[in-house]
Motif scaffolding. Sequence first.
Motif, PDB file in Angstrom:
ATOM      1  N   TYR A 197      -3.320   4.444 -16.843  1.00 47.24           N
ATOM      2  CA  TYR A 197      -4.919   3.839 -16.505  1.00 47.24           C
ATOM      3  C   TYR A 197      -4.872   2.950 -15.855  1.00 47.24           C
ATOM      4  O   TYR A 197      -4.144   1.730 -16.304  1.00 47.24           O
ATOM      5  N   THR A 198      -5.536   2.614 -14.359  1.00 47.35           N
ATOM      6  CA  THR A 198      -5.806   1.673 -13.629  1.00 47.35           C
ATOM      7  C   THR A 198      -6.399   1.692 -12.584  1.00 47.35           C
ATOM      8  O   THR A 198      -7.838   2.652 -12.434  1.00 47.35           O
ATOM      9  N   GLU A 199      -7.157   0.500 -13.250  1.00 47.08           N
ATOM     10  CA  GLU A 199      -8.546   0.456 -11.824  1.00 47.08           C
ATOM     11  C   GLU A 199      -8.704   0.502 -10.774  1.00 47.08           C
ATOM     12  O   GLU A 199      -9.329   0.856  -9.845  1.00 47.08           O
ATOM     13  N   THR A 200      -7.483   0.805 -10.723  1.00 51.24           N
ATOM     14  CA  THR A 200      -6.653   0.540  -8.428  1.00 51.24           C
ATOM     15  C   THR A 200      -7.609   1.553  -7.863  1.00 51.24           C
ATOM     16  O   THR A 200      -7.225   1.996  -7.004  1.00 51.24           O
ATOM     17  N   GLY A 202      -9.760   5.807  -8.495  1.00 50.74           N
ATOM     18  CA  GLY A 202     -10.651   6.138  -8.593  1.00 50.74           C
ATOM     19  C   GLY A 202     -10.257   7.958  -9.784  1.00 50.74           C
ATOM     20  O   GLY A 202     -11.257   8.049 -10.932  1.00 50.74           O
ATOM     21  N   ALA A 204      -9.600   9.601 -12.477  1.00 53.53           N
ATOM     22  CA  ALA A 204      -9.204  10.271 -13.661  1.00 53.53           C
ATOM     23  C   ALA A 204      -9.737  11.633 -14.732  1.00 53.53           C
ATOM     24  O   ALA A 204     -10.690  12.208 -14.150  1.00 53.53           O
ATOM     25  N   LYS A 211      -8.843   7.721 -21.135  1.00 52.54           N
ATOM     26  CA  LYS A 211      -8.526   8.294 -20.033  1.00 52.54           C
ATOM     27  C   LYS A 211      -7.345   8.059 -18.787  1.00 52.54           C
ATOM     28  O   LYS A 211      -6.613   6.677 -18.709  1.00 52.54           O
ATOM     29  N   ASN A 213      -5.327   8.610 -14.724  1.00 48.53           N
ATOM     30  CA  ASN A 213      -4.758   8.983 -13.715  1.00 48.53           C
ATOM     31  C   ASN A 213      -3.325   8.376 -13.098  1.00 48.53           C
ATOM     32  O   ASN A 213      -4.040   7.860 -11.657  1.00 48.53           O
TER      33      ASN A 213
END
Length: 238
Positions: A197-200, A202, A204, A211, A213
């Motif tokens: 998962y990365t917040e880069t 959106g 997920a 989560k 993605n």
Amino acid sequence: MKSVLIGLLSLFIVGIGVDPQKTAGEETWSHQLDEFVSFAEGEHLEINSWTITMKEALPTHDLKSVQRELRAYLPEGSIKKESNRNANKWTLDGQKTEKLVEQFIVILPKNAKESPELVYVLSGAGTSTLTKSKIDNYVQDVKSRFFSKNVGIFSCLKAKSSGIIDDVLVYQKFQQLFNIATIEEVIEPSWTSRSGYTETWGNAIPLAEKKMNVQFATRTLGGKTNITIGTPIITAEY
């Protein structure tokens, strides 16, 4: 562990239980693909193919009209019908150019509580097909015709090395570049799969209590290493 991961992917493939968070901007998919290409080229990998996938639930009463509209959009396309224990699947394949291929998939769950889904896949081979303006035209046209503004849009890239490479080192570079927290991994002698998962980005989907993605998979065959990157899953497997 491998069987658990394959089981999860099977659910994603038939579209049961997937509820992706929507992307934060219209161009997220394009930005992802650009970043994947830059990463692959930076690692001196040859790009084999790429896909852009759109996926959204369909109101039941729209099914027949949607199928008619899809046939009108790809009048020369070939139709295939399949069935498994979870769903019936209606697929329309069409080739818009010599190198770009479009595919529509209508997924009809056998569980009456689940909604039908429409999946669109645009794919191309090699870097010569990676013309941003052309890809964007196809995506925006199909999106406006068949999907809502909140449709989930996913990216996938396949590349290969000229020889066997250290897949752990390549993944570490990928992980650091996009600030990925690894959630699950499967490591076998010639095959690996890592989910994170990365917040880069959106999109997920739920994976156990976390989560996910992004997926990063490698397979070594015939003295070469193949790498597949997908957000949030390896969508080429639809």
